[in-house]
Scaffold this active site. Structure first.
Site, PDB file in Angstrom:
ATOM      1  N   HIS A   1       0.822  -1.222   0.000  1.00 22.05           N
ATOM      2  CA  HIS A   1       0.000   0.000   0.000  1.00 22.05           C
ATOM      3  C   HIS A   1       0.857   1.275   0.000  1.00 22.05           C
ATOM      4  O   HIS A   1       0.515   2.266   0.638  1.00 22.05           O
ATOM      5  CB  HIS A   1      -0.951   0.019   1.195  1.00 22.05           C
TER       6      HIS A   1
ATOM      7  N   ASN B   1     -10.671  -3.023   1.495  1.00 21.76           N
ATOM      8  CA  ASN B   1     -10.208  -3.105   0.116  1.00 21.76           C
ATOM      9  C   ASN B   1     -11.357  -2.774  -0.827  1.00 21.76           C
ATOM     10  O   ASN B   1     -12.519  -2.697  -0.408  1.00 21.76           O
ATOM     11  CB  ASN B   1      -9.676  -4.509  -0.212  1.00 21.76           C
TER      12      ASN B   1
ATOM     13  N   TYR C   1      -0.403  -4.528  11.710  1.00 23.55           N
ATOM     14  CA  TYR C   1      -0.488  -3.136  11.280  1.00 23.55           C
ATOM     15  C   TYR C   1       0.131  -2.170  12.305  1.00 23.55           C
ATOM     16  O   TYR C   1       0.926  -1.301  11.930  1.00 23.55           O
ATOM     17  CB  TYR C   1      -1.927  -2.767  10.951  1.00 23.55           C
TER      18      TYR C   1
END
Length: 517
Positions: free
Chosen positions: A56, A129, A339
Site C-alpha cells: 500500500h 479493500n 499493522y
C-alpha cells in the site's frame, strides 16, 4: 506578513542560498564546519525519507466526514452511530497494494481503503479493500502472497511465474482473481470505486448482545472502470492519474460521496450457515443478508501537506471503539498485530501522537510513555504502573473506561486451539463461478477477462505452470489424478480455472498460447 527564515531552533539567518567557505583566487573553496545552516540542511535531506509501506505504498488521501443516516441503535451502541445526522470527521487513504510509491496507480491491482474515523469515543480505523473478498484466509500465507506479487529476488522485476505459482497452490483465492482480472481490477477513478470490509466484524451493544457484520461502501456516481489498454496507456502518460483525479475533484468542489451499508447476521445464523463466516475468500449473498444503510461518506478537503497528513498516517483494524469489535476471522486477528507493528517500525513507538493519528478526544494512557519522539508532557508525575484492582495506585485515581465487548461467550463454538493448514474443496470455486456468470451479463466482459488473464499469463515461462493455471494438469498427470480420485483425495491445487467452468481453462489456454506463439 511574510515569515522570517530561521534554523530549526528558531535562530534567524540572512541568506538561505549561501554557504560559508574558505575561498581562494581560482574559485575553489573549503566548506567550514561552523556553517550550521549548510550542515543541518544536508543532514536533514539525507534523513527526510521514512520507510515506505511494504504494501500500500502508493496512495491518494483526503479528509471528509461520515454522517449517520439511519437508526442503528438496535444493532450497536457505537456512539458515532447513535443519532441520525451525527457527523464524524474522517481521514481517507486509497492505495494500490503491490507496487512502490513511485509506481503508476492505474496498474492492475487491488486497491486498499484505509479510513480513520475521529469519533467522540476515540479513533476507529476501517482498513478495507475495493474487493469484497481476498486471496487467502490463513495469515501464514500473507507474506508469501505479497512477495509473489512483488519483484523477483534475482531479477528485481515483477515475475508472472512467481504470481501464478503462488495462486495455483492457493486456489481458495480464485474468487479474488476473478475480481482482479475483470474490469474491476482497473478502476477509472477512485471516485467511481466501491470498498468492502472483507472481514467479518461485530456490532455490539451494552447488554453484551452482538451481531456479525460486513461493511459495503458504495459510490453514489456508479462504478466505472478502465480497459487493460486504457490503464496501460495512462500508466505511461500519467502515472499519478488516479491521485490527481481525486485531488482535482475535491479542489473544484465536486465532492465524492459514498453510501455506507452493512450486512447483518445473527450468531444463530452464523452457526448453521453454509460457508464459514470467518473465511474472507467468501462473500455473504445479498439474498440471504441484504444491505442495510448506516451512513454516508463525503470527502471534502484535500491534505495541506501530503507527508504530514497522509504519509505519516497509520491505520490498523485493531483501532476500535465501543460498539465495534473483532470476530474470530484469523486474517483479521493477525492484521490487528501486524499493522500497529508496521507503524512502530515506520514512524516510531509514539506514532499515535502525530497530529494525523491523534485522537480528537482526551487520551490518558500512562502505561505507554517515554520512547523516541515523545511530543507530549509524558503524563508528568503520574504513576506509570498499576496498583491493585480496587486501588490502581496510592497517588493517582482514574476512571475505568467502558467495556469494549471484544470477547463474547458465543465464539466458543468457533473451535478449539489447534494447528491449521487450509484445505481446498468445491466451495472455494462456487462463488468464482457465480461471478463468472455475472461477468457474462455485461457484453464483452468475459472476453476482456480472458484477455486480461492471457496478457499476464503469457509471461509465464514454465509450461507445466501454465498447464496448472488452465486446468490441463490432470491430463499431463492422469495416473496421479486417478489415484487421488480413487482415494477421495482430490488435490484442487493441481488446476485452477477449469474448476470454475469446464470450458474456461481451454479458452484461457487458447488466448494465452496465441500470444506466446
Amino acid at each position: 506578513m511574510s515569515p522570517t527564515y530561521t534554523l530549526a531552533e528558531g535562530c534567524p539567518y540572512p541568506q538561505n542560498t549561501t554557504s560559508v567557505q574558505l575561498r581562494n583566487g581560482s574559485g575553489g573553496g573549503l566548506v567550514l564546519l561552523q556553517d550550521t545552516q549548510l550542515i543541518e540542511t544536508l543532514a536533514h535531506f539525507a534523513r527526510e525519507r521514512i520507510p515506505e509501506r511494504v504494501v500500500h505504498a502508493k496512495a491518494a488521501g483526503a479528509y471528509g466526514e461520515f454522517e449517520c443516516t439511519d437508526d442503528c441503535t438496535d444493532i450497536t451502541s457505537a456512539s458515532f452511530l447513535n443519532t441520525i445526522g451525527k457527523k464524524t470527521k474522517v481521514l481517507l487513504r486509497i492505495s494500490t497494494v503491490g507496487p512502490e510509491r513511485g509506481s503508476a496507480d492505474t496498474t492492475r491491482d487491488v486497491h486498499g481503503w484505509a479510513m480513520k474515523l475521529y469519533t467522540d469515543e476515540g479513533n476507529l480505523d476501517w482498513v478495507f479493500n475495493n474487493t469484497p473478498v481476498f486471496f487467502v484466509r490463513d495469515p501464514i500465507k500473507f507474506p508469501s502472497l505479497n512477495r509473489s506479487h512483488k519483484r523477483h529476488p534475482q531479477t528485481n522485476k515483477p515475475d508472472s511465474n512467481m504470481f501464478w505459482d503462488f495462486h495455483v497452490g492457493s486456489p481458495e483465492g480464485i474468487h479474488e482473481l476473478f475480481h482482479l482480472f475483470s474490469d474491476r481490477g482497473t478502476p477509472a477513478s477512485l471516485r467511481h470505486m466501491n470498498a468492502y470490509s472483507g472481514h467479518t466484524y461485530k456490532f455490539t451493544k451494552e447488554d453484551n448482545s452482538f451481531s456479525y457484520i460486513k461493511v459495503h461502501i458504495k459510490t453514489q456516481i456508479g462504478v466505472k472502470n478502465l480497459t487493460r489498454q486504457e490503464a496501460v496507456k495512462l500508466a505511461g502518460e500519467d502515472p499519478d492519474y488516479l491521485v490527481d483525479d481525486l485531488f482535482q475533484a475535491i479542489k473544484k468542489g465536486n465532492y465524492p460521496v459514498w453510501n455506507v451499508f452493512v450486512q447483518v447476521m445473527s450468531p444463530e445464523q452464523a452457526e448453521t450457515y453454509k460457508w464459514n463466516i470467518f473465511d474472507m475468500t467468501k462473500v455473504w449473498p445479498h439474498s440471504d443478508f441484504p444491505l442495510r444503510q448506516i451512513g454516508r461518506l463525503t470527502m471534502n478537503r484535500n491534505p495541506q501537506n501530503y507527508f504530514t497528513d497522509i504519509e505519516q498516517a497509520a491505520f490498523s483494524p485493531s483501532n476500535m471503539v465501543p460498539g465495534w469489535a473483532p470476530s474470530a476471522d484469523p486474517m483479521l486477528q493477525a492484521r490487528m498485530f501486524s499493522y500497529p507493528d508496521a507503524a512502530r517500525y515506520r514512524l516510531g513507538v509514539n506514532y499515535q501522537q502525530l497530529p494525523t493519528n491523534r485522537a480528537s478526544v482526551p487520551v490518558y494512557c500512562p502505561f505507554e510513555r517515554d520512547g523516541l519522539m515523545n511530543f507530549s508532557d509524558n503524563y508528568g508525575a503520574d504513576p506509570n504502573y498499576v496498583g491493585s484492582t480496587l486501588h490502581p495506585t496510592t497517588f493517582k485515581t482514574a476512571k475505568q473506561g467502558q467495556t469494549m465487548s471484544t470477547l463474547t461467550e458465543h465464539e466458543k463454538w468457533a473451535g478449539e486451539v489447534s494447528s491449521f493448514t487450509t484445505e481446498f474443496g468445491p466451495q472455494d470455486f462456487e462463488q468464482a463461478a457465480g461471478l463468472w456468470a455475472v461477468l457474462g451479463r455485461d457484453p464483452g466482459h468475459q472476453d476482456r477477462f480472458i484477455g486480461n488473464i492471457a496478457d499476464h499469463l503469457s509471461s509465464v515461462t514454465h509450461l507445466r505452470l501454465r498447464a496448472r493455471v488452465y486446468g490441463k494438469w490432470r491430463f499431463l498427470f492422469a495416473s496421479y489424478i486417478c489415484a487421488c480420485v480413487d482415494t477421495g483425495l482430490i488435490n484442487y491445487s493441481l488446476e485452477l480455472f477449469s474448476h470454475v467452468d469446464k470450458d474456461l481453462g481451454a479458452r484461457i489456454e487458447k488466448a494465452t498460447e496465441a500470444l506466446i506463439a
